[in-house]
Scaffold this active site. Structure first.
Site, short mmCIF file in Angstrom:
data_model
loop_
_atom_site.label_atom_id
_atom_site.label_comp_id
_atom_site.label_asym_id
_atom_site.label_seq_id
_atom_site.Cartn_x
_atom_site.Cartn_y
_atom_site.Cartn_z
N GLU A 127 -4.32 -3.94 -0.23
CA GLU A 127 -3.88 -3.03 -0.75
C GLU A 127 -3.46 -3.40 -2.20
O GLU A 127 -3.23 -4.58 -2.54
CB GLU A 127 -2.33 -2.61 -0.19
CG GLU A 127 -1.55 -1.68 -1.04
CD GLU A 127 -0.22 -1.30 -0.20
OE1 GLU A 127 0.40 0.06 -0.18
OE2 GLU A 127 0.60 -2.33 0.21
N LYS A 150 -1.55 7.10 1.89
CA LYS A 150 -0.72 6.59 2.29
C LYS A 150 0.51 7.50 2.72
O LYS A 150 0.88 8.14 1.83
CB LYS A 150 -0.09 5.27 1.57
CG LYS A 150 0.79 4.53 2.24
CD LYS A 150 1.23 3.31 1.18
CE LYS A 150 2.35 2.31 1.67
NZ LYS A 150 2.57 1.31 0.85
N CYS A 159 -0.17 -0.68 4.64
CA CYS A 159 1.14 -1.81 4.66
C CYS A 159 2.31 -1.10 5.37
O CYS A 159 2.54 -1.13 6.42
CB CYS A 159 1.38 -1.74 3.22
SG CYS A 159 2.63 -3.19 2.68
#
Length: 270
Positions: free
Chosen positions: A40, A113, A153
């Site tokens: 990321e 995301k 993440c």
């Protein structure tokens, strides 16, 4: 098939980060990897949260997207491009997006995301929603290793997302976990996602002290469907590499058919 995760300590300088990513990607391919995962925020860990706004690209082309496509084609491998900032419909925000390129350099999938990180403890504070727009789709992509589920993440804390992907051979997690949360939860969450989905998990992290003062946890790793850590790289720049064995996936699912024993469906929001 060998797969690899790239670990970086990204800086505020995009050119330097691209050079580091290229060097590590070539090293991974030289070691036999045919699928590469970047972390990321690999192109930019800015001095300020808003730095990513000035480099956000329109979907389709731009120096970051072109770099990923060119590397995939030049190296002849699958490239899962960590995350890059793409332009968002929301003013003063970006999308934090994973792009997947096939060995011909063609875009196969994009994932924005879904879950945005927020954390406050003492002097440490993060709020991604200030500068990032949340995605709204679950995404997986068919590759030579089978179906690959895409996550980023903070998504790691939401197991219902992974259930919604269906049966995957591999789940990828490009990340920039903080040192505080990573030390406490990173490994156990990754191994849990591998065990409960009976597939490989490949996690590519930021791992060290950044110019902006932030410290990331690192510990990029490959985990097999039984929850065993196959390979791990603790801190600094480097690569994690290992084999994805489809026979092992089949063996685990055959001996412990937990996926067939499910009684509850994935969350209706997906």
């Amino acid at each position: 098939m060998k797969i690899a995760a790239i670990q970086m300590i990204s800086t505020p300088n995009i050119a330097d980060n691209m050079a580091t990513a290229k060097r590590l990607m070539i090293s991974a391919v030289d070691a036999g990897a045919r699928l590469l995962l970047l972390p990321e925020y690999w192109p930019l860990m800015g001095m300020h949260e808003t730095d990513k706004l000035r480099v956000a690209e329109a979907p389709g082309h731009g120096q970051l997207q072109d770099f990923l496509a060119d590397m995939a084609k030049t190296l002849g491998v699958w490239v899962i491009g960590g995350t890059i900032p793409l332009q968002s419909p929301e003013e003063s925000k970006v999308l934090n997006s994973t792009l997947v390129f096939n060995p011909q350099g063609m875009l196969e999938a994009r994932y924005d995301k879904l879950h945005l990180f927020g954390f406050r403890k003492g002097d440490e504070s993060y709020e991604e929603a200030r500068t990032i727009s949340a995605g709204d789709k679950v995404v997986s992509v068919e590759t030579e290793v089978g179906r690959v589920g895409l996550s980023i993440c903070y998504d790691l804390r939401f197991p219902e997302l992974y259930r919604a992907m269906g049966n995957c051979s591999l789940i990828v997690v490009p990340a920039a976990f903080t040192y505080t949360t990573g030390q406490a939860h990173w490994e156990i969450l990754l191994r849990s996602r591998a065990i409960e989905n009976q597939c490989y998990v490949l996690a590519s992290a930021q791992g060290g002290k950044h110019a902006n003062g932030r410290r990331t946890w690192g510990h990029s790793m490959l985990i097999d469907p039984w929850g065993k850590i196959v390979s791990e790289f603790s801190e600094g720049e480097g690569i994690v590499i290992g084999e994805l064995d489809k026979a092992l996936i089949h063996s685990v699912r055959e001996s412990l058919p937990a996926l067939q024993h499910r009684r509850l469906k994935a969350a209706s929001m997906f």
